[in-house]
Write an enzyme that holds these catalytic residues in place. Structure first.
Site, PDB file in Angstrom:
ATOM      1  N   PRO A   1      22.362 -15.621 -15.161  1.00 51.91           N
ATOM      2  CA  PRO A   1      22.813 -16.947 -14.723  1.00 51.91           C
ATOM      3  C   PRO A   1      21.818 -17.648 -13.815  1.00 51.91           C
ATOM      4  O   PRO A   1      21.237 -17.040 -12.909  1.00 51.91           O
ATOM      5  CB  PRO A   1      24.116 -16.636 -13.988  1.00 51.91           C
ATOM      6  CG  PRO A   1      24.640 -15.444 -14.708  1.00 51.91           C
ATOM      7  CD  PRO A   1      23.426 -14.613 -15.016  1.00 51.91           C
ATOM      8  N   CYS A   2      21.653 -18.955 -14.062  1.00 47.70           N
ATOM      9  CA  CYS A   2      20.612 -19.707 -13.373  1.00 47.70           C
ATOM     10  C   CYS A   2      21.153 -20.560 -12.242  1.00 47.70           C
ATOM     11  O   CYS A   2      20.409 -21.346 -11.653  1.00 47.70           O
ATOM     12  CB  CYS A   2      19.870 -20.603 -14.371  1.00 47.70           C
ATOM     13  SG  CYS A   2      20.937 -21.858 -15.128  1.00 47.70           S
ATOM     14  N   ASN A   3      22.438 -20.439 -11.917  1.00 44.73           N
ATOM     15  CA  ASN A   3      23.048 -21.327 -10.922  1.00 44.73           C
ATOM     16  C   ASN A   3      22.278 -21.361  -9.610  1.00 44.73           C
ATOM     17  O   ASN A   3      22.179 -22.379  -8.944  1.00 44.73           O
ATOM     18  CB  ASN A   3      24.492 -20.868 -10.625  1.00 44.73           C
ATOM     19  CG  ASN A   3      25.319 -20.781 -11.874  1.00 44.73           C
ATOM     20  OD1 ASN A   3      24.955 -20.075 -12.806  1.00 44.73           O
ATOM     21  ND2 ASN A   3      26.421 -21.505 -11.908  1.00 44.73           N
ATOM     22  N   SER A   4      21.729 -20.223  -9.205  1.00 46.69           N
ATOM     23  CA  SER A   4      21.051 -20.143  -7.923  1.00 46.69           C
ATOM     24  C   SER A   4      19.652 -20.723  -7.960  1.00 46.69           C
ATOM     25  O   SER A   4      19.059 -20.979  -6.920  1.00 46.69           O
ATOM     26  CB  SER A   4      20.930 -18.683  -7.484  1.00 46.69           C
ATOM     27  OG  SER A   4      22.188 -18.099  -7.408  1.00 46.69           O
ATOM     28  N   PHE A   5      19.100 -20.900  -9.153  1.00 45.56           N
ATOM     29  CA  PHE A   5      17.691 -21.228  -9.269  1.00 45.56           C
ATOM     30  C   PHE A   5      17.426 -22.612  -9.840  1.00 45.56           C
ATOM     31  O   PHE A   5      16.302 -23.102  -9.779  1.00 45.56           O
ATOM     32  CB  PHE A   5      16.996 -20.191 -10.159  1.00 45.56           C
ATOM     33  CG  PHE A   5      17.338 -18.778  -9.795  1.00 45.56           C
ATOM     34  CD1 PHE A   5      17.141 -18.312  -8.510  1.00 45.56           C
ATOM     35  CD2 PHE A   5      17.884 -17.912 -10.733  1.00 45.56           C
ATOM     36  CE1 PHE A   5      17.463 -17.010  -8.171  1.00 45.56           C
ATOM     37  CE2 PHE A   5      18.204 -16.612 -10.398  1.00 45.56           C
ATOM     38  CZ  PHE A   5      18.001 -16.159  -9.114  1.00 45.56           C
TER      39      PHE A   5
END
Length: 352
Positions: A86-90
């Site tokens: 998951p890319c939510n943080s990036f």
């Protein structure tokens, strides 16, 4: 020699863009391919889309569950592993919190556990370009954990439009080859894949009976607003030009470039997003919202690929996916590397 099939496992599989490309990849001598063994995602619609298109004969091989509740040690032996954690943080669109401060940033570790338990011959990990600058040192932490799991890495920022994909989508892809195999992977040269990547070419001749091709009805106000926006431009550019009437202007301080931005027929699409309101859906140059089939075309899914779920769910699945064509190109290069077949390559643009 007959074709050898290596077993592929996948976490955070989404609707199957990475898998579809990987399973259609092959070495140039057609002696090495991949076969699906298991996959996991937490989204029910994504899992059903994956099952219908990737493994309809083996639906139980797709585990629909939060990865934190999956017994990774009972998934089954694999030779290859893929995960677009998951890319939510990036993501540059998100809050860019990184590993230390946000739960999604930690999910990459489940892939590390797979590597350490199953020791596949190679893996492919994909994420947004913003991963390089997330947190204080997140990207290097992730790379070090992958190296310490026993893999030689090649990290590269792939610009999808350079590989014949009709969308300016930039993603970091990390290829890891198990240390003891002494195989060297090289980034495939994009020049080999140059082609017409204009939006008009990508969206032409969609079959009348294609699935997921319904047009969303827009309000009269939105249609009128779009009529003042030139192809390739967004609402802010229309406002700056002085052409957009005051009553059609947007009252917000969030000025991201995708708001009511229209495709230009002679250029590749801008990056598709998975969700969001306020004019972020993606718009055709003829003053309407893109259909989900058109979004799928821009992600290089075949017209036969049928997505499960309502309109918003399908849009989200497509926007989160890896372009099938990019996956096929990278995996084919990996398989060629294992077969000892040389291919045109370029130097990786991220440190290894």
């Amino acid at each position: 020699m007959t074709t050898e099939y290596w077993k592929l496992g996948e976490l955070f599989s989404g609707p199957g863009g990475l898998a579809y490309g990987a399973l259609n990849a092959k070495s140039d001598d057609d002696k090495l391919r991949l076969s699906h063994v298991w996959a996991n995602d937490f989204d029910c619609d994504s899992c059903n889309t994956y099952i219908n298109n990737i493994c309809p004969q083996d639906p139980d091989s797709v585990i629909c569950s939060d990865v934190r509740n999956v017994d990774l040690k009972h998934l089954g032996a694999i030779d290859a592993f893929a995960y677009g954690f998951p890319c939510n943080s990036f993501s540059s669109v998100g809050e860019h919190k990184g590993i230390a401060n946000e739960k999604f940033g930690q999910l990459y570790w489940f892939g590390i556990e797979v590597l350490r338990y199953y020791h596949p011959k190679f893996f492919i990990a994909e994420n947004v370009s913003g991963i390089r600058s997330a947190g204080s040192n997140d990207f290097e932490t992730i790379l070090n954990d992958m190296r310490e799991s026993g893999y030689q890495l090649t990290a590269n920022l792939y610009k999808a439009e350079e590989y014949g994909i009709p969308q300016t989508r930039h993603r970091v892809i990390i290829v890891g080859i198990r240390d003891d195999l002494k195989i060297s992977f090289k980034v495939p040269d994009p020049k080999k894949y140059a082609k017409d990547i204009s939006a008009s070419k990508a969206l032409e001749n969609i079959p009348a009976n294609a699935s997921n091709n319904e047009q969303k009805k827009l309000s009269d106000k939105v249609v009128e607003r779009l009529s003042y926006i030139e192809p390739g431009q967004n609402v802010w550019q229309a406002e700056k030009s002085g052409k957009l009437p005051l009553e059609l202007q947007i009252k917000t301080r969030t000025r991201i470039s995708q708001i009511y931005r229209k495709l230009h027929p002679n250029r590749p699409s801008y990056t598709l997003t998975a969700s969001g309101g306020g004019g972020t859906a993606g718009y055709h140059w003829t003053n309407r919202e893109l259909t989900n089939r058109e979004r799928a075309r821009l992600q290089t899914f075949p017209d036969t690929y049928e997505f499960v779920g309502n309109y918003a769910s399908v849009r989200k699945q497509i926007g989160m996916a890896v372009p099938c064509r990019l996956s096929k190109i990278v995996v084919s290069a990996v398989l060629n590397s294992f077969r000892g077949i040389d291919y045109p390559s370029v130097k990786a643009n991220l440190h290894e």
